[in-house]
Design a protein around this motif. Structure first.
Motif, PDB file in Angstrom:
ATOM      1  N   GLN A 167       6.728 -13.013   7.899  1.00  0.00           N
ATOM      2  CA  GLN A 167       5.410 -13.510   7.539  1.00  0.00           C
ATOM      3  C   GLN A 167       4.288 -12.644   8.113  1.00  0.00           C
ATOM      4  N   PHE A 168       4.447 -12.173   9.334  1.00  0.00           N
ATOM      5  CA  PHE A 168       3.415 -11.351   9.949  1.00  0.00           C
ATOM      6  C   PHE A 168       3.278 -10.020   9.216  1.00  0.00           C
ATOM      7  N   SER A 169       4.401  -9.412   8.855  1.00  0.00           N
ATOM      8  CA  SER A 169       4.354  -8.164   8.087  1.00  0.00           C
ATOM      9  C   SER A 169       3.702  -8.403   6.736  1.00  0.00           C
ATOM     10  N   GLN A 170       4.023  -9.515   6.115  1.00  0.00           N
ATOM     11  CA  GLN A 170       3.411  -9.862   4.840  1.00  0.00           C
ATOM     12  C   GLN A 170       1.901 -10.026   5.005  1.00  0.00           C
ATOM     13  N   GLY A 171       1.465 -10.692   6.062  1.00  0.00           N
ATOM     14  CA  GLY A 171       0.043 -10.854   6.329  1.00  0.00           C
ATOM     15  C   GLY A 171      -0.657  -9.523   6.562  1.00  0.00           C
ATOM     16  N   LEU A 172       0.017  -8.620   7.263  1.00  0.00           N
ATOM     17  CA  LEU A 172      -0.565  -7.293   7.503  1.00  0.00           C
ATOM     18  C   LEU A 172      -0.722  -6.506   6.203  1.00  0.00           C
ATOM     19  N   LEU A 232      -3.606  -8.036   4.322  1.00  0.00           N
ATOM     20  CA  LEU A 232      -4.848  -7.614   4.963  1.00  0.00           C
ATOM     21  C   LEU A 232      -5.198  -6.178   4.584  1.00  0.00           C
ATOM     22  N   SER A 233      -4.207  -5.329   4.582  1.00  0.00           N
ATOM     23  CA  SER A 233      -4.417  -3.936   4.212  1.00  0.00           C
ATOM     24  C   SER A 233      -4.908  -3.813   2.773  1.00  0.00           C
ATOM     25  N   PRO A 244      -3.299  -1.502   9.322  1.00  0.00           N
ATOM     26  CA  PRO A 244      -2.357  -2.632   9.262  1.00  0.00           C
ATOM     27  C   PRO A 244      -1.120  -2.332   8.430  1.00  0.00           C
ATOM     28  N   PHE A 245      -1.247  -1.483   7.409  1.00  0.00           N
ATOM     29  CA  PHE A 245      -0.095  -1.134   6.579  1.00  0.00           C
ATOM     30  C   PHE A 245       0.932  -0.331   7.380  1.00  0.00           C
ATOM     31  N   ILE A 246       0.461   0.613   8.155  1.00  0.00           N
ATOM     32  CA  ILE A 246       1.371   1.426   8.977  1.00  0.00           C
ATOM     33  C   ILE A 246       2.025   0.559  10.046  1.00  0.00           C
TER      34      ILE A 246
END
Length: 130
Positions: A16-21, A24-25, A47-49
């Motif tokens: 979920q955190f990666s998805q949120g990042l 956001l990106s 945030p993508f990196i």
């Protein structure tokens, strides 16, 4: 496909955190594109990196803690939003009060005049107009 599975074995993966990042990106990138701001487009890579770093990371415990903190934060924000929404949509039939002692939200029907409200949690009684 087997090469990809072998590569990803022992790595954390997408959560979920990666998805949120990633979202956001994309939002920052979209805003940067609409405003023609090269700075925002460049900032959108950060945030993508970091999301890719998290996905490929082998420190699973640390990534799980980060995801837990993120989900707890998101749940509190969602809870406050839903509470505010409930208070607005339920105003035709009910009124919401908070207990002066324990701060619990109490739902009371409208149009009953001045009533004595008893908190179900701490049994504190207080008088309010509905």
């Amino acid at each position: 496909m087997n090469r990809f599975r072998q590569f990803m074995s022992g790595r954390y993966g997408f959560d979920q955190f990666s998805q949120g990042l990633v979202i956001l990106s994309l939002v920052i990138s979209l805003i940067g594109t609409l405003t023609r701001s090269n700075i925002l487009i460049t900032v959108s890579y950060i945030p993508f990196i970091y999301a890719i770093y998290r996905i490929l990371s082998k420190d699973i415990n640390k990534r799980m803690k980060e995801n837990y903190q993120y989900t707890m934060f998101i749940n509190t924000v969602k809870g406050k939003f839903l509470k505010g929404k409930r208070n607005v949509t339920g105003t035709k039939t009910h009124k919401y009060y908070t207990c002066p002692k324990c701060k619990t939200t109490i739902r009371v029907p409208r149009g009953k005049g001045k009533i004595c409200i008893t908190c179900p949690k701490c049994r504190t009684e207080f008088i309010k107009r509905t």
